[in-house]
Write a protein that holds these residues in place. Structure first.
Motif, PDB file in Angstrom:
ATOM      1  N   GLN A  67       0.826  -1.208   0.000  1.00 51.95           N
ATOM      2  CA  GLN A  67       0.000   0.000   0.000  1.00 51.95           C
ATOM      3  C   GLN A  67       0.859   1.256   0.000  1.00 51.95           C
ATOM      4  O   GLN A  67       0.498   2.261  -0.615  1.00 51.95           O
ATOM      5  N   CYS A  68       2.015   1.215   0.636  1.00 58.68           N
ATOM      6  CA  CYS A  68       2.932   2.362   0.587  1.00 58.68           C
ATOM      7  C   CYS A  68       3.423   2.575  -0.845  1.00 58.68           C
ATOM      8  O   CYS A  68       3.500   3.714  -1.323  1.00 58.68           O
ATOM      9  N   VAL A  69       3.726   1.480  -1.534  1.00 57.74           N
ATOM     10  CA  VAL A  69       4.100   1.571  -2.950  1.00 57.74           C
ATOM     11  C   VAL A  69       2.936   2.160  -3.748  1.00 57.74           C
ATOM     12  O   VAL A  69       3.134   3.022  -4.616  1.00 57.74           O
ATOM     13  N   ALA A  70       1.709   1.723  -3.450  1.00 59.26           N
ATOM     14  CA  ALA A  70       0.533   2.258  -4.144  1.00 59.26           C
ATOM     15  C   ALA A  70       0.353   3.745  -3.850  1.00 59.26           C
ATOM     16  O   ALA A  70       0.008   4.522  -4.749  1.00 59.26           O
ATOM     17  N   VAL A  71       0.599   4.147  -2.611  1.00 63.62           N
ATOM     18  CA  VAL A  71       0.541   5.577  -2.274  1.00 63.62           C
ATOM     19  C   VAL A  71       1.584   6.327  -3.083  1.00 63.62           C
ATOM     20  O   VAL A  71       1.297   7.391  -3.657  1.00 63.62           O
ATOM     21  N   HIS A  72       2.794   5.773  -3.160  1.00 65.47           N
ATOM     22  CA  HIS A  72       3.846   6.431  -3.956  1.00 65.47           C
ATOM     23  C   HIS A  72       3.414   6.596  -5.406  1.00 65.47           C
ATOM     24  O   HIS A  72       3.573   7.665  -6.003  1.00 65.47           O
ATOM     25  N   ALA A  73       2.851   5.547  -5.985  1.00 68.36           N
ATOM     26  CA  ALA A  73       2.371   5.627  -7.369  1.00 68.36           C
ATOM     27  C   ALA A  73       1.259   6.667  -7.493  1.00 68.36           C
ATOM     28  O   ALA A  73       1.215   7.428  -8.466  1.00 68.36           O
ATOM     29  N   GLY A  74       0.371   6.712  -6.510  1.00 67.50           N
ATOM     30  CA  GLY A  74      -0.710   7.694  -6.521  1.00 67.50           C
ATOM     31  C   GLY A  74      -0.212   9.121  -6.379  1.00 67.50           C
ATOM     32  O   GLY A  74      -0.723  10.039  -7.008  1.00 67.50           O
TER      33      GLY A  74
END
Length: 157
Positions: A67-74
């Motif tokens: 989810q942290c990776v997803a936040v970064h992508a977002g």
């Protein structure tokens, strides 16, 4: 309208990902840049994955790091004027942990650092979950990101 990485610090993690309800584990974005993100997660007894009187098993940290990776992508997408991309966790390597459970009532920082990304959306991230200066969980994640193609302005129209 695009935003700077610095202006997004402190925003709820939900602003950058598609996860909702009990499946959104992260609370907020602490810091982000072109190749990294740091998020916070407060573990509590109402967490979907909590084991009474023990906490949350550390293997759940893989989802927190994803989810942290997803936040970064977002965050990157938002900085470019787009909404959150669609992402997939492909695999985990070198998982290590010093504890069996993440403690209830403790706020952890989840860090991700992009190691490489290709033009097709494949990427590798070095991730860790920190309690203060102590690394509780660490691993490398392989992910695939698919840009959804709509700018934030297009989504509002």
């Amino acid at each position: 309208m695009s935003e700077s990485f610095e202006s997004m610090a402190g925003m709820p993690a939900a602003e950058f990902v598609q996860h909702r309800g009990s499946m959104l584990l992260l609370d907020r974005l602490v810091e982000a840049g072109p190749e990294h993100a740091i998020c916070e997660w407060r573990v509590n007894a109402t967490n979907e994955f909590a084991v009474p009187c023990k906490g949350v098993p550390t293997y759940v940290a893989i989802e927190c790091m994803a989810q942290c990776v997803a936040v970064h992508a977002g965050v990157r997408a938002r900085a470019d004027g787009f909404g959150p991309p669609l992402g997939f966790l492909l695999g985990t390597r070198h998982f290590s942990t010093s504890d069996a459970y993440l403690e209830q009532g403790v706020t952890y920082q989840v860090h991700c650092h992009e190691l490489l990304r290709d033009t097709q959306g494949m990427a590798s991230y070095e991730c860790r979950v920190m309690r203060g200066e102590h690394m509780v969980v660490g691993c490398r994640l392989a992910v695939f990101e698919r840009q959804r193609g709509l700018s934030l302005n297009d989504r509002k129209n």
